[in-house]
Design an enzyme around this catalytic site. Structure first.
Site: not given
Length: 661
Positions: A464, A395
């Site tokens: 999440h 990322e």
């Protein structure tokens, strides 16, 4: 390569070594006098790396520097008066006095900027190399970094991707033995930084960084290899900085005096002078070059000191580039048909990629499978793997490379697979993308979009399911967009991609599966910064975002059966916020309820309430109400998840309280 350099070339190198050396010597003196303020980092002792490396590049090649970057800029052709003016915080500086020593850039010379964040330039350089590869420009990007940066995660992520994609990148480590005060032996598991190249299947070599000819030869060889399509090279140049880490460090002595004196025996300026004398270059000619360098620096100081300081008027325009004026068809257009939020996002991507060849998509699993929520499905088949790039799970590198690509002419769209993972991208978004335009005086464009799914409702648990919009709405330099319908998603994503600013584009996971609505098949864009009034009303204003918008509309319908007419507003853009529309509504209804899924405390709703109280307090007949989650992470259990996420009943109850019912 091993091509002997002629004497004229070595004299040019010597002249530049003297220029770099004298520039930093005078910066140190000016700092001690209080003329240069804040801090600066001297490259005295490391000049041969800057001069040798930049001489091996083409004028259109790109470099990314670090906090000790004066030499790199001078060697790549930056104008000394503008550099000195920047260090003095003057309006004529390269960044208009807004960047300072650690952020000098000259984009017209291929200097993409120095950087105050250790290692960040490695990712930016890899992104510039990716841009060159996609544009087929034949350019090479060179990233300067210190030995300490080789222990940052971005180093490893960028090395892997650059080698995997054979990017035209030269990684040049200036190993001066210390990361601030910690010696390399206590911070690095391998004896040589260049040894790490083997892990990424790229060439790596260690050279004498005080030998300008050796640096030039190594970089020329690496640049030639990169230009031929053979990928990156890691060069470790051994050197030594003569001074402390920075000019204001004032640290206790951490290097032995004998070590410092021994290291100075390898003075790169003196070494090249001796080599030139061996070629029968007379001493008076060398002295003249010293004198000319000193005179150039003094002239730069005089010019910089005469320059005006920037005024407050330059600040706001430097933060954000103007948004484009757009107008498109409404959802009732003749071509409209019912599609999902996912399909609308996909259509926007197709629309913009077909419209503009500089747009590309990058992220984890975006290509072959089309993203885990299907937003990029079919894009690779249509536009190819070069413009729809599946990445490793990296990322930090994905985001930082996207910024590097954006500042060099492309329009990247980064898919954040699950928005919680944005925590691994924070430097790229908050320190690099959001501040780049400002630090460089308000001139560059940074057209990059960071998009992905956030929020709860589909039982993915605490890591999440977060709603993190308040983080980004807090940062000047970012645009934050949060659509609640397929129509808005398509039009606003088109505007986000066309915008010349970094955009955080939030897509709620629940809306992927629940939201369907009319969306024109034709291309269109929706203006950034304009709220939508979805239901008119006279009694209370309900401002709702993303997945709370359908809940607010349901609450308004329930309230209407009780005789309470609620006006429902979707801001659509959280930054810039259409405060005028919100305040105008509150002045009509005299009440406000703000609903979002994120935590109530310190959330986006708190800012809206504060702004309304500041501008419309006299029109309020009741305290504003906030509806959001309690201060707990998202539970996995489905019953508890439904319990903690606010819904229509919570919004309606808040509206009733504001009505005194």
């Amino acid at each position: 390569m091993n091509v002997a350099l002629d004497t004229a070339t070595l004299e040019r190198f010597y002249r530049d070594l003297c220029r770099v050396r004298r520039f930093d010597e005078r910066v140190i003196e000016l700092f001690l006098k209080g003329v240069v303020k804040g801090t600066a980092h001297s490259c005295v002792g490391q000049e041969a790396i800057a001069v040798g490396a930049c001489a091996a590049l083409r004028p259109d090649d790109m470099i990314v520097s670090h906090h000790r970057g004066h030499g790199h800029c001078i060697a790549k052709g930056a104008e000394m008066p503008r550099m000195m003016a920047e260090l003095l915080g003057r309006a004529t500086g390269y960044c208009g006095g807004l960047g300072g020593s650690m952020h000098i850039a000259a984009l017209d010379r291929g200097i993409l900027g120095a950087n105050g964040v250790v290692g960040a330039g490695i990712g930016l350089g890899a992104g510039a190399a990716l841009s060159a590869a996609i544009r087929r420009s034949g350019q090479v990007a060179l990233a300067f970094f210190g030995d300490g940066a080789a222990n940052e995660g971005i180093f490893h992520e960028a090395c892997n991707i650059a080698a995997l994609w054979k990017l035209p990148l030269v990684l040049l480590c200036e190993n001066n033995r210390y990361g601030l005060s910690t010696p390399m032996a206590l911070s690095t598991s391998v004896p040589r930084i260049a040894d790490r190249a083997a892990s990424y299947a790229m060439p790596g070599e260690t050279i004498d960084g005080n030998d300008v000819e050796a640096v030039h030869e190594a970089v020329a060889r690496a640049a030639s290899r990169a230009r031929a399509g053979d990928g990156p090279t890691l060069i470790e140049a051994l050197t030594y900085r003569w001074g402390d880490h920075s000019m204001r460090a004032n640290l206790p002595r951490y290097r032995a005096e004998a070590e410092e004196q021994e290291a100075r025996q390898g003075d790169p300026v003196a070494r090249l002078a001796e080599a030139l004398r061996s070629r029968q270059v007379p001493g008076h000619r060398l002295d003249a070059m010293h004198h000319d360098a000193a005179a150039e620096v003094e002239a730069a100081i005089v010019e910089a000191e005469r320059a005006p300081e920037p005024t407050a008027e330059v600040l706001a325009p430097a933060v954000i580039a103007p948004h484009a004026t757009v107008a498109g068809p409404g959802p009732a257009h003749a071509s409209a048909r019912e599609i999902s939020m996912t399909e609308a996002i996909n259509e926007a991507l197709v629309q913009e990629m077909a419209r503009d060849a500089s747009v590309f998509v990058i992220g984890e699993d975006v290509g072959r499978i089309g993203g885990i929520f299907g937003c990029t499905r079919g894009l690779m088949d249509r536009f190819g793997a070069e413009r729809v790039r599946d990445t490793p799970i990296s990322e930090n590198a994905i985001a930082t490379m996207a910024v590097g690509a954006a500042i060099t002419g492309l329009r990247p769209v980064v898919e954040i697979q699950i928005f919680d993972f944005v925590t691994l991208m924070m430097d790229a978004i908050v320190n690099q993308a959001a501040k780049f335009r400002f630090m460089l005086g308000g001139r560059p464009r940074v057209p990059v979009v960071f998009r992905g799914p956030q929020g709860g409702g589909i039982r993915l648990g605490a890591q999440h399911s977060q709603s993190l919009e308040a983080w980004f709405a807090h940062i000047p330099g970012l645009v934050v967009i949060a659509p609640s319908s397929p129509y808005d998603a398509k039009g606003l994503l088109a505007s986000a991609i066309r915008d010349d600013n970094p955009v955080v584009f939030l897509e709620h996971k629940l809306l992927y599966v629940q939201a369907r609505g009319p969306v024109p098949a034709v291309d269109y864009a929706i203006p950034i910064g304009r709220a939508a009034t979805l239901r008119p009303g006279r009694d209370v204003t309900i401002l709702a975002t993303m997945a709370m918008v359908p809940q607010a509309l349901k609450a308004a319908a329930d309230l209407a059966r009780e005789g309470i007419e609620a006006e429902v507003i979707d801001p659509r853009t959280l930054r810039p916020l259409d405060l005028d529309s919100i305040v105008a509504s509150v002045k009509r209804t005299n009440r406000l309820v703000v609903a979002h899924e994120a935590w109530t405390r310190h959330g986006f709703g708190a800012e809206v309430v504060a702004a309304v109280v500041e501008t419309a307090f006299d029109w309020l007949d009741a305290p504003p109400e906030r509806v959001g989650m309690a201060d707990i992470p998202m539970p996995y259990n489905d019953t508890l998840e439904r319990l903690v996420i606010p819904g229509a009943a919570d919004i309606a109850a808040a509206a009733r309280r504001s009505m005194g019912r």
